[in-house]
Design a protein around this motif. Structure first.
Motif, PDB file in Angstrom:
ATOM      1  N   GLU A 384       0.816  -1.210   0.000  1.00 54.16           N
ATOM      2  CA  GLU A 384       0.000   0.000   0.000  1.00 54.16           C
ATOM      3  C   GLU A 384       0.855   1.268   0.000  1.00 54.16           C
ATOM      4  OE1 GLU A 384      -3.593   2.488   0.764  1.00 54.16           O
ATOM      5  OE2 GLU A 384      -2.935   0.810  -0.467  1.00 54.16           O
ATOM      6  N   GLY A 385       2.000   1.231   0.671  1.00 53.18           N
ATOM      7  CA  GLY A 385       2.815   2.442   0.696  1.00 53.18           C
ATOM      8  C   GLY A 385       4.194   2.206   1.286  1.00 53.18           C
ATOM      9  N   VAL A 386       5.166   2.993   0.813  1.00 53.81           N
ATOM     10  CA  VAL A 386       6.525   2.964   1.340  1.00 53.81           C
ATOM     11  C   VAL A 386       6.957   4.407   1.589  1.00 53.81           C
ATOM     12  CG1 VAL A 386       8.928   2.307   0.955  1.00 53.81           C
ATOM     13  CG2 VAL A 386       7.076   0.878   0.035  1.00 53.81           C
ATOM     14  N   GLU A 387       7.408   4.699   2.793  1.00 52.43           N
ATOM     15  CA  GLU A 387       7.882   6.032   3.142  1.00 52.43           C
ATOM     16  C   GLU A 387       9.278   5.926   3.737  1.00 52.43           C
ATOM     17  OE1 GLU A 387       5.139   7.980   5.794  1.00 52.43           O
ATOM     18  OE2 GLU A 387       3.383   7.247   4.694  1.00 52.43           O
ATOM     19  N   ASN A 388      10.118   6.894   3.426  1.00 49.10           N
ATOM     20  CA  ASN A 388      11.458   6.959   4.002  1.00 49.10           C
ATOM     21  C   ASN A 388      11.508   8.139   4.977  1.00 49.10           C
ATOM     22  OD1 ASN A 388      14.144   6.953   4.654  1.00 49.10           O
ATOM     23  ND2 ASN A 388      14.901   7.142   2.564  1.00 49.10           N
ATOM     24  N   HIS A 389      11.656   7.846   6.255  1.00 51.58           N
ATOM     25  CA  HIS A 389      11.667   8.869   7.297  1.00 51.58           C
ATOM     26  C   HIS A 389      13.084   9.241   7.742  1.00 51.58           C
ATOM     27  CE1 HIS A 389       7.378   7.373   8.541  1.00 51.58           C
ATOM     28  NE2 HIS A 389       7.351   8.146   7.459  1.00 51.58           N
ATOM     29  N   ALA A 390      14.096   8.842   6.976  1.00 50.69           N
ATOM     30  CA  ALA A 390      15.478   9.028   7.413  1.00 50.69           C
ATOM     31  C   ALA A 390      15.815  10.491   7.712  1.00 50.69           C
ATOM     32  CB  ALA A 390      16.443   8.477   6.367  1.00 50.69           C
ATOM     33  N   ALA A 391      15.228  11.418   6.968  1.00 49.46           N
ATOM     34  CA  ALA A 391      15.536  12.836   7.195  1.00 49.46           C
ATOM     35  C   ALA A 391      15.128  13.304   8.585  1.00 49.46           C
ATOM     36  CB  ALA A 391      14.842  13.693   6.129  1.00 49.46           C
ATOM     37  N   HIS A 392      14.202  12.588   9.209  1.00 49.70           N
ATOM     38  CA  HIS A 392      13.721  12.971  10.538  1.00 49.70           C
ATOM     39  C   HIS A 392      14.571  12.415  11.671  1.00 49.70           C
ATOM     40  CE1 HIS A 392       9.734  14.598   9.202  1.00 49.70           C
ATOM     41  NE2 HIS A 392      10.006  13.822   8.159  1.00 49.70           N
ATOM     42  N   TYR A 393      15.462  11.466  11.360  1.00 48.61           N
ATOM     43  CA  TYR A 393      16.187  10.797  12.444  1.00 48.61           C
ATOM     44  C   TYR A 393      17.317  11.639  13.051  1.00 48.61           C
ATOM     45  CZ  TYR A 393      15.745   6.264  14.720  1.00 48.61           C
ATOM     46  OH  TYR A 393      15.425   5.261  15.613  1.00 48.61           O
ATOM     47  N   PRO A 394      18.106  12.389  12.245  1.00 44.88           N
ATOM     48  CA  PRO A 394      19.183  13.160  12.879  1.00 44.88           C
ATOM     49  C   PRO A 394      18.696  14.099  13.974  1.00 44.88           C
ATOM     50  CG  PRO A 394      19.583  13.010  10.535  1.00 44.88           C
ATOM     51  CD  PRO A 394      18.211  12.429  10.774  1.00 44.88           C
ATOM     52  N   ARG A 395      17.575  14.810  13.750  1.00 44.83           N
ATOM     53  CA  ARG A 395      17.083  15.696  14.809  1.00 44.83           C
ATOM     54  C   ARG A 395      16.631  14.891  16.014  1.00 44.83           C
ATOM     55  NH1 ARG A 395      12.544  20.641  15.064  1.00 44.83           N
ATOM     56  NH2 ARG A 395      12.877  20.957  17.315  1.00 44.83           N
ATOM     57  N   THR A 396      15.982  13.750  15.781  1.00 43.70           N
ATOM     58  CA  THR A 396      15.581  12.895  16.904  1.00 43.70           C
ATOM     59  C   THR A 396      16.798  12.536  17.755  1.00 43.70           C
ATOM     60  OG1 THR A 396      13.803  11.943  15.550  1.00 43.70           O
ATOM     61  CG2 THR A 396      14.438  10.733  17.534  1.00 43.70           C
ATOM     62  N   LEU A 397      17.873  12.158  17.117  1.00 44.95           N
ATOM     63  CA  LEU A 397      19.092  11.776  17.830  1.00 44.95           C
ATOM     64  C   LEU A 397      19.731  12.964  18.540  1.00 44.95           C
ATOM     65  CD1 LEU A 397      20.255   9.440  15.000  1.00 44.95           C
ATOM     66  CD2 LEU A 397      19.976   8.667  17.358  1.00 44.95           C
ATOM     67  N   ARG A 398      19.684  14.142  17.911  1.00 43.61           N
ATOM     68  CA  ARG A 398      20.208  15.344  18.582  1.00 43.61           C
ATOM     69  C   ARG A 398      19.411  15.650  19.836  1.00 43.61           C
ATOM     70  NH1 ARG A 398      20.424  17.309  13.145  1.00 43.61           N
ATOM     71  NH2 ARG A 398      18.583  18.649  13.462  1.00 43.61           N
ATOM     72  N   GLU A 399      18.097  15.519  19.752  1.00 39.08           N
ATOM     73  CA  GLU A 399      17.247  15.773  20.927  1.00 39.08           C
ATOM     74  C   GLU A 399      17.549  14.778  22.041  1.00 39.08           C
ATOM     75  OE1 GLU A 399      15.251  18.265  21.377  1.00 39.08           O
ATOM     76  OE2 GLU A 399      14.799  19.061  19.389  1.00 39.08           O
ATOM     77  N   TRP A 400      17.730  13.513  21.690  1.00 37.99           N
ATOM     78  CA  TRP A 400      18.085  12.518  22.704  1.00 37.99           C
ATOM     79  C   TRP A 400      19.420  12.860  23.351  1.00 37.99           C
ATOM     80  CZ3 TRP A 400      16.835   7.519  19.427  1.00 37.99           C
ATOM     81  CH2 TRP A 400      15.445   7.368  19.345  1.00 37.99           C
ATOM     82  N   GLY A 401      20.370  13.297  22.538  1.00 39.77           N
ATOM     83  CA  GLY A 401      21.681  13.650  23.067  1.00 39.77           C
ATOM     84  C   GLY A 401      21.606  14.797  24.056  1.00 39.77           C
ATOM     85  N   ARG A 402      20.815  15.811  23.745  1.00 41.85           N
ATOM     86  CA  ARG A 402      20.670  16.949  24.661  1.00 41.85           C
ATOM     87  C   ARG A 402      20.045  16.516  25.979  1.00 41.85           C
ATOM     88  NH1 ARG A 402      18.402  19.320  19.846  1.00 41.85           N
ATOM     89  NH2 ARG A 402      19.993  20.560  18.778  1.00 41.85           N
ATOM     90  N   ARG A 403      19.038  15.679  25.892  1.00 40.38           N
ATOM     91  CA  ARG A 403      18.365  15.234  27.116  1.00 40.38           C
ATOM     92  C   ARG A 403      19.262  14.327  27.944  1.00 40.38           C
ATOM     93  NH1 ARG A 403      11.887  14.968  26.436  1.00 40.38           N
ATOM     94  NH2 ARG A 403      11.668  16.770  25.055  1.00 40.38           N
ATOM     95  N   LEU A 404      20.056  13.506  27.279  1.00 42.76           N
ATOM     96  CA  LEU A 404      20.997  12.667  28.006  1.00 42.76           C
ATOM     97  C   LEU A 404      21.972  13.539  28.804  1.00 42.76           C
ATOM     98  CD1 LEU A 404      21.940   9.534  28.160  1.00 42.76           C
ATOM     99  CD2 LEU A 404      23.819  10.339  26.736  1.00 42.76           C
ATOM    100  N   GLU A 405      22.515  14.581  28.152  1.00 45.14           N
ATOM    101  CA  GLU A 405      23.458  15.470  28.827  1.00 45.14           C
ATOM    102  C   GLU A 405      22.804  16.185  30.004  1.00 45.14           C
ATOM    103  OE1 GLU A 405      26.741  15.935  28.372  1.00 45.14           O
ATOM    104  OE2 GLU A 405      26.616  14.254  26.976  1.00 45.14           O
ATOM    105  N   ALA A 406      21.546  16.543  29.829  1.00 48.53           N
ATOM    106  CA  ALA A 406      20.856  17.318  30.863  1.00 48.53           C
ATOM    107  C   ALA A 406      20.373  16.462  32.029  1.00 48.53           C
ATOM    108  CB  ALA A 406      19.663  18.060  30.250  1.00 48.53           C
ATOM    109  N   ASN A 407      20.019  15.212  31.771  1.00 48.18           N
ATOM    110  CA  ASN A 407      19.307  14.421  32.776  1.00 48.18           C
ATOM    111  C   ASN A 407      20.067  13.240  33.358  1.00 48.18           C
ATOM    112  OD1 ASN A 407      17.027  16.071  32.297  1.00 48.18           O
ATOM    113  ND2 ASN A 407      16.373  14.767  30.609  1.00 48.18           N
ATOM    114  N   LEU A 408      21.037  12.694  32.623  1.00 48.63           N
ATOM    115  CA  LEU A 408      21.728  11.504  33.115  1.00 48.63           C
ATOM    116  C   LEU A 408      22.791  11.896  34.142  1.00 48.63           C
ATOM    117  CD1 LEU A 408      21.940   8.403  32.788  1.00 48.63           C
ATOM    118  CD2 LEU A 408      23.825   8.821  31.202  1.00 48.63           C
ATOM    119  N   THR A 409      22.719  11.283  35.303  1.00 47.00           N
ATOM    120  CA  THR A 409      23.722  11.509  36.340  1.00 47.00           C
ATOM    121  C   THR A 409      24.276  10.165  36.799  1.00 47.00           C
ATOM    122  OG1 THR A 409      22.147  11.389  38.170  1.00 47.00           O
ATOM    123  CG2 THR A 409      22.476  13.554  37.137  1.00 47.00           C
ATOM    124  N   GLN A 410      25.433  10.223  37.401  1.00 50.85           N
ATOM    125  CA  GLN A 410      26.047   8.989  37.890  1.00 50.85           C
ATOM    126  C   GLN A 410      25.186   8.351  38.977  1.00 50.85           C
ATOM    127  OE1 GLN A 410      30.136   9.468  39.013  1.00 50.85           O
ATOM    128  NE2 GLN A 410      30.508   7.281  39.212  1.00 50.85           N
TER     129      GLN A 410
END
Length: 468
Positions: A384-410
């Protein structure tokens, strides 16, 4: 999400034609001390770079001086590597990109920009490959027998071995995922400034939550679900999609996971939402679905779980989807991080992703999945359909990286991993996640990895025009 594979997302060269000039110095019958072998590795790698870097600029500093590669121009990708420990060269010669990831995690190399380093290697991949020499590759493979002698028993190697075996905790993922805890590619809209909104306007609170909710709704609309429909999901995560399907779409959901930790937290969240009667979480392998699931479901969904199935099981996977879906008016939607067809192979060698993040994972290609669906269902599925969402992944990963830096503690992470009370071990663990986000982000941005959503309907069903 996974992973990168027959070639790694960032493929460091293991040899060069010019290095052949020094290969005659090596004799298996007269193995020299470690310092000589490190020197050979260093000269081999540096020789490759002389011919290979044509895009961007690379500076390498080590105990013997500073070296420049490529041409510096204002605004170009300018990366600086500072080699802290000469074991770096040996790791690269033996293990390519896996060796680079290990050197970064344990602090043998300092990198001015991880993203810049990833982009530099991918942009110059053709040059890297053209300077490879099979003869020197064979010589470097001979060094592999010495790996444990030189690196295998060190304290740094012990730390790497430890983080490779850690189970991933709920607290870790709470630190960087959005509230619904979707560990997959978000879909960025105009409200968040699109896929570059965080770079052009800056990130705003709630952006990731909005983009992940958009992704969930996009998947469920593609699945054509209606109130009262029953959905089967392979790969529960922490219940984000199942909860939204029950709460906002009025569906009933059976969702499968192999993680006890995920099942416990998903059921807690389902209970908090008052949806226990609509959502059931099964601790179950997809290959063990019960007989009563036959033709019981109106829709099937799976979000970034196929990376863990393996190529030899694709036919069985879709055979079971066919088994569980009703014969009429039923839809299947699968999403996965994928390889472009030219890079896909059923055999994918060990790299950073498969050693330190998702052991035994295998990225499919869209074509491999479509072929398996058609073969295993004997034509009962229509694409029925094929979509490529790859262009959306770099920002997703950048957002995860920022939150990891802000929230993860030892203190937070040692609740689940007491051994990380050692500050050096904790730093290795944290750098593993920093490396992941940069590594995968570069792969998606450069088209080395793709991310597909594929939708199937039954052969006799009428296509539906969707306006998302």
């Amino acid at each position: 999400m996974p992973s990168p594979h027959s070639q790694a997302c960032v493929q460091f060269p293991s040899s060069s034609k010019r290095a052949l000039q020094s290969s005659s110095l090596f004799s298996l019958s007269t193995i020299r001390p470690k310092s000589w072998i490190v020197s050979f590795a260093r000269s081999s790698i540096l020789s490759v770079l002389e011919d290979a870097i044509s895009v961007g600029h690379l500076t390498i500093s080590d105990s013997e001086g500073t070296h420049y590669y490529g041409k510096y121009q204002k605004g170009c990708n300018d990366v600086h590597l500072n080699i802290v420990n000469d074991d770096f060269w040996f790791r690269i010669l033996l293990s390519g990109d896996l060796g680079f990831s290990e050197a970064y995690m344990i602090g043998d190399v300092e990198v001015s920009s991880l993203k810049g380093a990833m982009d530099l290697w991918l942009q110059n991949q053709t040059g890297m490959e053209s300077t490879m020499s099979s003869t020197v590759a064979k010589i470097s493979s001979a060094f592999t027998a010495l790996y444990n002698s030189f690196l295998g028993q060190t304290r740094s190697q012990a730390r790497l071995n430890a983080i490779a075996s850690y189970d991933q905790s709920n607290e870790l993922f709470k630190a960087f995922l959005s509230k619904e805890m979707m560990y997959s590619c978000a879909l960025w809209g105009e409200a968040e400034g699109g896929v570059r909104g965080d770079l052009e306007m800056g990130p705003s609170p709630g952006d990731l939550e909005a983009a992940q909710l958009r992704k969930i709704h996009h998947v469920l609309r593609a699945a054509r679900v209606r109130p009262g429909h029953r959905i089967l999901e392979f790969g529960s995560g922490w219940g984000g999609l199942a909860i939204e399907a029950a709460k906002s779409f009025g569906c009933e959901v059976d969702t499968l996971t192999l993680s006890i930790e995920q099942k416990m937290l998903a059921e807690e969240r389902i209970k908090e939402a008052g949806l226990e009667s609509r959502v059931r979480v099964h601790l179950l392998d997809y290959r063990e679905i019960p007989a009563e699931f036959e033709k019981a479901f109106d829709a099937f969904v799976s979000v970034e779980m196929l990376e863990h199935v393996g190529a030899k099981y694709y036919n069985l996977y879709f055979k079971l989807v066919d088994f569980a879906l009703k014969s009429r008016n039923a839809t299947a939607v699968v999403t996965a991080s994928t390889f472009p067809e030219s890079k896909f192979s059923s055999y994918q060698a060990e790299d950073f992703m498969r050693k330190y993040m998702w052991p035994n994972s295998c990225l499919p290609s869209a074509t491999a999945l479509i072929t398996a669906a058609q073969t295993s269902s004997q034509g009962r599925f229509t694409l029925e359909g094929v979509e490529n969402h790859a262009a959306h992944y770099p920002r997703t990963l950048r957002e995860w990286g920022r939150r990891l830096e802000a929230n993860l503690t030892q203190d937070l992470i040692t609740k689940d991993y007491p051994s990380l009370r050692n500050s050096s071990d904790y730093e290795v663990f944290k750098r593993k996640w920093q490396y992941l986000f940069a590594y995968a982000g570069a792969g998606f941005a450069q088209g080395y990895i793709t991310c597909h959503m594929i939708t199937f309907i039954r052969e006799s069903d009428t296509p539906v025009l969707r306006c998302d």
